[in-house]
Each structure stands twice: as C-alpha cells, then as structure tokens.
Write a protein that holds these residues in place. Sequence first.
Motif, mmCIF file in Angstrom:
data_model
loop_
_atom_site.group_PDB
_atom_site.id
_atom_site.type_symbol
_atom_site.label_atom_id
_atom_site.label_comp_id
_atom_site.label_asym_id
_atom_site.label_seq_id
_atom_site.Cartn_x
_atom_site.Cartn_y
_atom_site.Cartn_z
ATOM 1 N N THR A 184 44.938 -4.591 9.274
ATOM 2 C CA THR A 184 44.537 -4.696 10.682
ATOM 3 C C THR A 184 43.842 -6.020 10.953
ATOM 4 O OG1 THR A 184 44.289 -2.284 10.781
ATOM 5 C CG2 THR A 184 43.225 -3.581 12.517
ATOM 6 N N LEU A 185 42.923 -6.413 10.071
ATOM 7 C CA LEU A 185 42.225 -7.682 10.251
ATOM 8 C C LEU A 185 43.192 -8.861 10.174
ATOM 9 C CD1 LEU A 185 38.976 -7.101 8.143
ATOM 10 C CD2 LEU A 185 39.206 -7.150 10.636
ATOM 11 N N ALA A 186 44.190 -8.763 9.280
ATOM 12 C CA ALA A 186 45.186 -9.831 9.178
ATOM 13 C C ALA A 186 45.973 -9.949 10.480
ATOM 14 C CB ALA A 186 46.125 -9.562 8.006
ATOM 15 N N GLY A 187 46.374 -8.805 11.049
ATOM 16 C CA GLY A 187 47.095 -8.837 12.314
ATOM 17 C C GLY A 187 46.266 -9.427 13.439
ATOM 18 N N ILE A 188 44.975 -9.061 13.479
ATOM 19 C CA ILE A 188 44.095 -9.608 14.514
ATOM 20 C C ILE A 188 43.929 -11.113 14.333
ATOM 21 C CG2 ILE A 188 41.727 -9.591 15.389
ATOM 22 C CD1 ILE A 188 41.620 -6.606 14.706
ATOM 23 N N ALA A 189 43.745 -11.543 13.084
ATOM 24 C CA ALA A 189 43.557 -12.971 12.830
ATOM 25 C C ALA A 189 44.791 -13.775 13.196
ATOM 26 C CB ALA A 189 43.203 -13.180 11.355
ATOM 27 N N LEU A 190 45.971 -13.277 12.842
ATOM 28 C CA LEU A 190 47.203 -13.994 13.177
ATOM 29 C C LEU A 190 47.445 -13.989 14.680
ATOM 30 C CD1 LEU A 190 49.564 -12.801 10.296
ATOM 31 C CD2 LEU A 190 48.456 -15.033 10.541
ATOM 32 N N SER A 191 47.100 -12.887 15.345
ATOM 33 C CA SER A 191 47.248 -12.844 16.799
ATOM 34 C C SER A 191 46.283 -13.792 17.489
ATOM 35 C CB SER A 191 47.010 -11.413 17.307
ATOM 36 O OG SER A 191 47.948 -10.514 16.742
ATOM 37 N N ALA A 192 45.135 -14.032 16.846
ATOM 38 C CA ALA A 192 44.148 -14.944 17.430
ATOM 39 C C ALA A 192 44.537 -16.406 17.265
ATOM 40 C CB ALA A 192 42.775 -14.701 16.804
ATOM 41 N N GLY A 193 45.584 -16.666 16.460
ATOM 42 C CA GLY A 193 46.084 -18.033 16.368
ATOM 43 C C GLY A 193 45.642 -18.820 15.161
ATOM 44 N N ILE A 194 45.256 -18.145 14.048
ATOM 45 C CA ILE A 194 44.860 -18.916 12.866
ATOM 46 C C ILE A 194 46.074 -19.400 12.079
ATOM 47 C CG2 ILE A 194 42.763 -17.540 12.659
ATOM 48 C CD1 ILE A 194 44.036 -16.332 10.104
ATOM 49 N N GLY A 195 47.252 -18.851 12.405
ATOM 50 C CA GLY A 195 48.461 -19.280 11.713
ATOM 51 C C GLY A 195 48.866 -20.697 12.110
ATOM 52 N N TYR A 196 49.656 -21.310 11.264
ATOM 53 C CA TYR A 196 50.122 -22.673 11.519
ATOM 54 C C TYR A 196 51.196 -22.679 12.591
ATOM 55 C CZ TYR A 196 52.887 -26.899 10.878
ATOM 56 O OH TYR A 196 53.596 -28.056 11.090
ATOM 57 N N GLU A 197 51.072 -23.605 13.539
ATOM 58 C CA GLU A 197 52.082 -23.781 14.574
ATOM 59 C C GLU A 197 52.584 -25.215 14.520
ATOM 60 O OE1 GLU A 197 50.605 -22.730 18.357
ATOM 61 O OE2 GLU A 197 50.216 -20.621 17.852
ATOM 62 N N PRO A 198 53.883 -25.403 14.315
ATOM 63 C CA PRO A 198 54.433 -26.761 14.278
ATOM 64 C C PRO A 198 54.219 -27.465 15.607
ATOM 65 C CG PRO A 198 55.993 -25.163 13.406
ATOM 66 C CD PRO A 198 54.896 -24.382 14.052
ATOM 67 N N PRO A 199 54.145 -28.795 15.579
ATOM 68 C CA PRO A 199 53.917 -29.536 16.826
ATOM 69 C C PRO A 199 55.175 -29.610 17.679
ATOM 70 C CG PRO A 199 54.235 -31.064 15.015
ATOM 71 C CD PRO A 199 54.221 -29.683 14.408
ATOM 72 N N LEU A 200 54.972 -29.752 18.978
ATOM 73 C CA LEU A 200 56.051 -30.009 19.923
ATOM 74 C C LEU A 200 55.958 -31.478 20.331
ATOM 75 C CD1 LEU A 200 55.911 -26.786 22.143
ATOM 76 C CD2 LEU A 200 57.585 -27.357 20.384
ATOM 77 N N LEU A 201 56.988 -32.254 20.018
ATOM 78 C CA LEU A 201 56.950 -33.696 20.201
ATOM 79 C C LEU A 201 57.937 -34.128 21.289
ATOM 80 C CD1 LEU A 201 57.045 -34.763 16.426
ATOM 81 C CD2 LEU A 201 55.031 -34.248 17.820
ATOM 82 N N ASN A 202 57.513 -35.124 22.063
ATOM 83 C CA ASN A 202 58.471 -35.756 22.956
ATOM 84 C C ASN A 202 59.201 -36.863 22.194
ATOM 85 O OD1 ASN A 202 56.748 -38.029 22.925
ATOM 86 N ND2 ASN A 202 55.615 -37.255 24.714
ATOM 87 N N ALA A 203 60.110 -37.585 22.863
ATOM 88 C CA ALA A 203 60.917 -38.589 22.176
ATOM 89 C C ALA A 203 60.058 -39.705 21.594
ATOM 90 C CB ALA A 203 61.958 -39.167 23.142
#
Length: 313
Positions: free
Chosen positions: A188-207
């Motif tokens: 449950t704590l893992a799900g809450i932590a991942l939902s809160a955004g501690i996971g890695y998110e790749p960047p969104l880049l323009n040209a």
Amino acid sequence: MRSEMQSRVSERRQAHPNDRFGAVVAACAAVLFTEAVIGLIAAYVWGQTQEGPSTPINPMALLLLVVAAPFLVAAVYVFSSLLTVSAVSPLLRAAAWLGRRFSGRETWWWVPVATAAATAPPVLAGAILTDTGPLAGLAGWLAATAALTAPALVARRLLLPNRPRLSGRAMFWRVATFGTLASVGAFTLAGIALSAGIGYEPPLLNAEQAAGTYSDGRGGTLTLTADGRATASRLHTFDFSSPGEPLVRECSGIGAWSRGPADGPYVQQVDVSVDACPVDIDGFDVHGTREAPKLYATVGDPDAGEFYVLRRD
C-alpha cells in the motif's frame, strides 16, 4: 492434583531439542518469506525511480515462478535450517554473552547490536571488492543487519525459558499473519509513493532541447539538428535475420529525425531514418534528464532488457 497439573505444565514447557529446533526453523522460514516479499516490493519501487526504460513483465517467467513455488518453499526451508545453525544460534549466544557481560542480564536489544557487529566485516569486504560507494555500503549493512535481526528475535522469543512455550506451528502462523499484514502495508505504501510521483519520469523535449550529438561510447555518434536533420557516424545497427547473436553493423550517413509519442506514458520517441544504413535505425526512446538526455533503442527481444544507449555529449 495441583502438583500433577504443575508437572504437566512443566512437561509442556520442556520441549524436545529437535522440536525446539523445528519450531525455530519454521519461524525463521516465515520471517524470511516476509522479508523476501517486502524486499521485492522495495526493489520494484527503487527500480521505478531509476533512469532508463523498464523491462516488461514476462508472462512465461511468472508462470515458471508459480510452477517452481513448491521447490522455492523447500529451498527456503533448507536455507532457514542452515541460517539457524550458522547465523541465528551464534548471534543469540553472542547477544546473551554481551548482555551478561555489560548489563548483567540478557536483553533483546543486544541481538541487533551483535548482528550489526557480525555483518559489518563481510559487508565492508563486499563493498571494497565491488567498489561500492559509502552510502550504498551503509544501506547494505543496515539491510543485512535488519534481515538477520528479525529471525534472531523471533528465535529468541521461542527459546526464552520464562515465557509460555509456543509450538513451531503456532509461531509460524503468528509470524505469517503479521508478515502478511506487513507485506500488505508495504504494498500500500509503495502504491501511494508511486502515485505521489516518486517514480522516474522521462523528460519531454522540444526540437531545440533534443538537438545535439549523441555518442554510444564506442566510436558511434548520432547528431540531431533542430531543423530535423540526422547525421550518423559509425552508429551501430543490429541485424536479427540469422539465428544466434545479432549481426552488428556500423551505419554512417545523413537522414532525418522526428519526435513522437512512444508506447508508455511520459515517454517520448525519436524516429531516425538514414538511407545509407544497411538496417534502418528507429524507435529511440528519450530518457535521462532534460539537461542530459539519453536515447535508448531496444536490441532484440523486448523481454530481454538489452538496450543500445546513446548519451548526449
């Protein structure tokens, strides 16, 4: 009558050594299972915080895990027996000696002290041999100490002479019940932590942010310009037309590139097309950070988790 009842109580408390050993092993097995489940959850959460694409779950691997479950249970029991003899029992003796020597009586908190002292040398040696950093070495030491302290404390509870005697089955189910609750809590704590955004998110880049020269560290480069032109020099491509290991070829030429969404959320893809390449190169996923992006291309079977990585200079 009263003396007879006292005699029966005394007999119940005096378990046969083999029974006591079996109870300790069963309890240690339950603790190890709980630690393994919580460890897997923690490893998954840690993996979600790391840069790079995640390897997809292989259904065949899950099926094999289910089939092998009885053998894993037997292996854990054997491992618990060896751990009880080689580690838990010596730790309990050391903790008892430390308690009598320095505080005049045996207390539970000498168990983690003795465990921390016993795990420090092998963890330090492993950190030196593997060139592990100080923080990683400290984390490994704390994890090893906690992993051994838990079964040692449970075994100590079974072996205390002045406490009501618990059978191995009773102790196993008691540990299994609390272990299940702990595992559900960790999940449950893992799900809450991942939902809160501690996971890695790749960047969104323009040209403009994606433009630059990317290198594979082996002499191959890929240069992307903001106007959509791509220049490859000794870039690796992989040919899987023949069985066995893929045929690696070097690609050099001029082509084009474009940005687009990939399969996963928050993932951006760079599509590259160079006519001079013997095998087309495409489908680079953008990872890393906005300041230091990386391009990942899957090599072969996606389930294998092998990638061709380009880092921007």
